[in-house]
Design an enzyme around this catalytic site. Structure first.
Site, PDB file in Angstrom:
ATOM      1  N   ASN A 173       0.844  -1.198   0.000  1.00 12.20           N
ATOM      2  CA  ASN A 173       0.000   0.000   0.000  1.00 12.20           C
ATOM      3  C   ASN A 173       0.882   1.253   0.000  1.00 12.20           C
ATOM      4  O   ASN A 173       1.979   1.259   0.563  1.00 12.20           O
ATOM      5  CB  ASN A 173      -1.016   0.003   1.140  1.00 12.20           C
TER       6      ASN A 173
ATOM      7  N   GLU B  33       0.415   5.249   0.735  1.00 10.14           N
ATOM      8  CA  GLU B  33      -0.499   6.287   1.240  1.00 10.14           C
ATOM      9  C   GLU B  33      -0.029   7.680   0.830  1.00 10.14           C
ATOM     10  O   GLU B  33       1.034   7.855   0.216  1.00 10.14           O
ATOM     11  CB  GLU B  33      -0.627   6.139   2.758  1.00 10.14           C
TER      12      GLU B  33
ATOM     13  N   GLU C 137      -2.943  -4.448  -3.243  1.00  5.67           N
ATOM     14  CA  GLU C 137      -3.410  -5.243  -4.380  1.00  5.67           C
ATOM     15  C   GLU C 137      -3.316  -4.439  -5.676  1.00  5.67           C
ATOM     16  O   GLU C 137      -3.014  -4.974  -6.750  1.00  5.67           O
ATOM     17  CB  GLU C 137      -4.865  -5.674  -4.154  1.00  5.67           C
TER      18      GLU C 137
ATOM     19  N   CYS D 143     -10.175  -4.984  -0.133  1.00  5.33           N
ATOM     20  CA  CYS D 143     -11.315  -4.057  -0.057  1.00  5.33           C
ATOM     21  C   CYS D 143     -12.188  -4.202  -1.306  1.00  5.33           C
ATOM     22  O   CYS D 143     -11.800  -4.845  -2.294  1.00  5.33           O
ATOM     23  CB  CYS D 143     -10.826  -2.611   0.096  1.00  5.33           C
TER      24      CYS D 143
ATOM     25  N   CYS E 286     -10.597  -3.035  -4.600  1.00  2.00           N
ATOM     26  CA  CYS E 286      -9.576  -3.960  -5.110  1.00  2.00           C
ATOM     27  C   CYS E 286     -10.201  -5.254  -5.621  1.00  2.00           C
ATOM     28  O   CYS E 286      -9.700  -5.852  -6.568  1.00  2.00           O
ATOM     29  CB  CYS E 286      -8.519  -4.240  -4.046  1.00  2.00           C
TER      30      CYS E 286
HETATM   31  N1  THU Z   1      -5.229  -1.666   2.465  1.00  2.00           N
HETATM   32  C1  THU Z   1      -4.615  -2.450   1.532  1.00  2.00           C
HETATM   33  O1  THU Z   1      -3.514  -2.136   1.073  1.00  2.00           O
HETATM   34  N2  THU Z   1      -5.247  -3.587   1.140  1.00  2.00           N
HETATM   35  C2  THU Z   1      -6.405  -4.040   1.656  1.00  2.00           C
HETATM   36  O2  THU Z   1      -6.868  -5.109   1.272  1.00  2.00           O
HETATM   37  C3  THU Z   1      -7.134  -3.245   2.656  1.00  2.00           C
HETATM   38  C4  THU Z   1      -6.523  -1.955   3.040  1.00  2.00           C
HETATM   39  C5  THU Z   1      -4.523  -0.468   2.931  1.00  2.00           C
HETATM   40  C6  THU Z   1      -5.101   0.858   2.548  1.00  2.00           C
HETATM   41  C7  THU Z   1      -4.519   1.761   3.598  1.00  2.00           C
HETATM   42  O3  THU Z   1      -3.224   2.170   3.210  1.00  2.00           O
HETATM   43  C8  THU Z   1      -4.400   0.865   4.826  1.00  2.00           C
HETATM   44  O4  THU Z   1      -4.504  -0.465   4.337  1.00  2.00           O
HETATM   45  C9  THU Z   1      -5.441   1.109   5.877  1.00  2.00           C
HETATM   46  O5  THU Z   1      -6.709   1.062   5.341  1.00  2.00           O
END
Ligand code: THU
Length: 131
Positions: A42, A44, A55, A86, A89
């Site tokens: 991820n 941010e 993902e 999520c 994704c």
């Molecule tokens: N996040 C993911 O990278 N993948 C997931 O399946 C769920 C959430 C990340 C997004 C954000 O950077 C952090 O998790 C908290 O939501």
């Protein structure tokens, strides 16, 4: 199939997460039909909605490596055993999965449960479905 290698790719990707705001690192790894593994973390942003998921990074790597169909997906988060992709994704993954693609739910030690991707994203939006 060797799920350990796929898990390790996701686990290593998690260590590259840029998650200073949520402090919730996530790693994902995809295996294509041809056996190639593509991973992502991820990423941010100070403007929170502009961040994206592990993902999605993994899908970007797959496409840039030549694309393919996703046969297996592994996702890991140190702070959430059996993290699920999520909704956004799941839609992005659905674009590229094989009909029998498998989703591996992991804890920090490895794969703990495997489910068909189709069961976690039934009745997906698909432009071809009703043509
Ligand atoms: N996040 C993911 O990278 N993948 C997931 O399946 C769920 C959430 C990340 C997004 C954000 O950077 C952090 O998790 C908290 O939501």
């Amino acid at each position: 199939m060797d799920t350990e290698a796929l898990f390790q790719a996701a686990r290593n990707a998690m260590d590259r997460a840029y998650a200073p705001y949520s402090r919730f690192p996530v790693g994902a790894a995809l295996r294509t039909e041809t056996g190639a593994i593509h991973a992502g973390c991820n990423i941010e942003n100070a403007s929170y909605p502009e961040g994206w998921c592990a993902e999605t990074t993994a899908l970007g790597h797959m496409i840039m490596a030549g694309g393919g169909k996703v046969a297996e997906i592994a996702v890991v988060a140190e702070k959430m055993p059996k993290i699920m992709p999520c909704g956004g994704c799941r839609q992005r993954l659905a674009e590229f999965v094989t009909a029998d693609a498998r989703l591996h739910l992991c804890d920090i030690g490895g794969v703990v449960e495997t489910v068909p991707f189709a069961t976690v994203f039934p009745r997906a939006f698909d432009l071809e479905a009703n043509r």
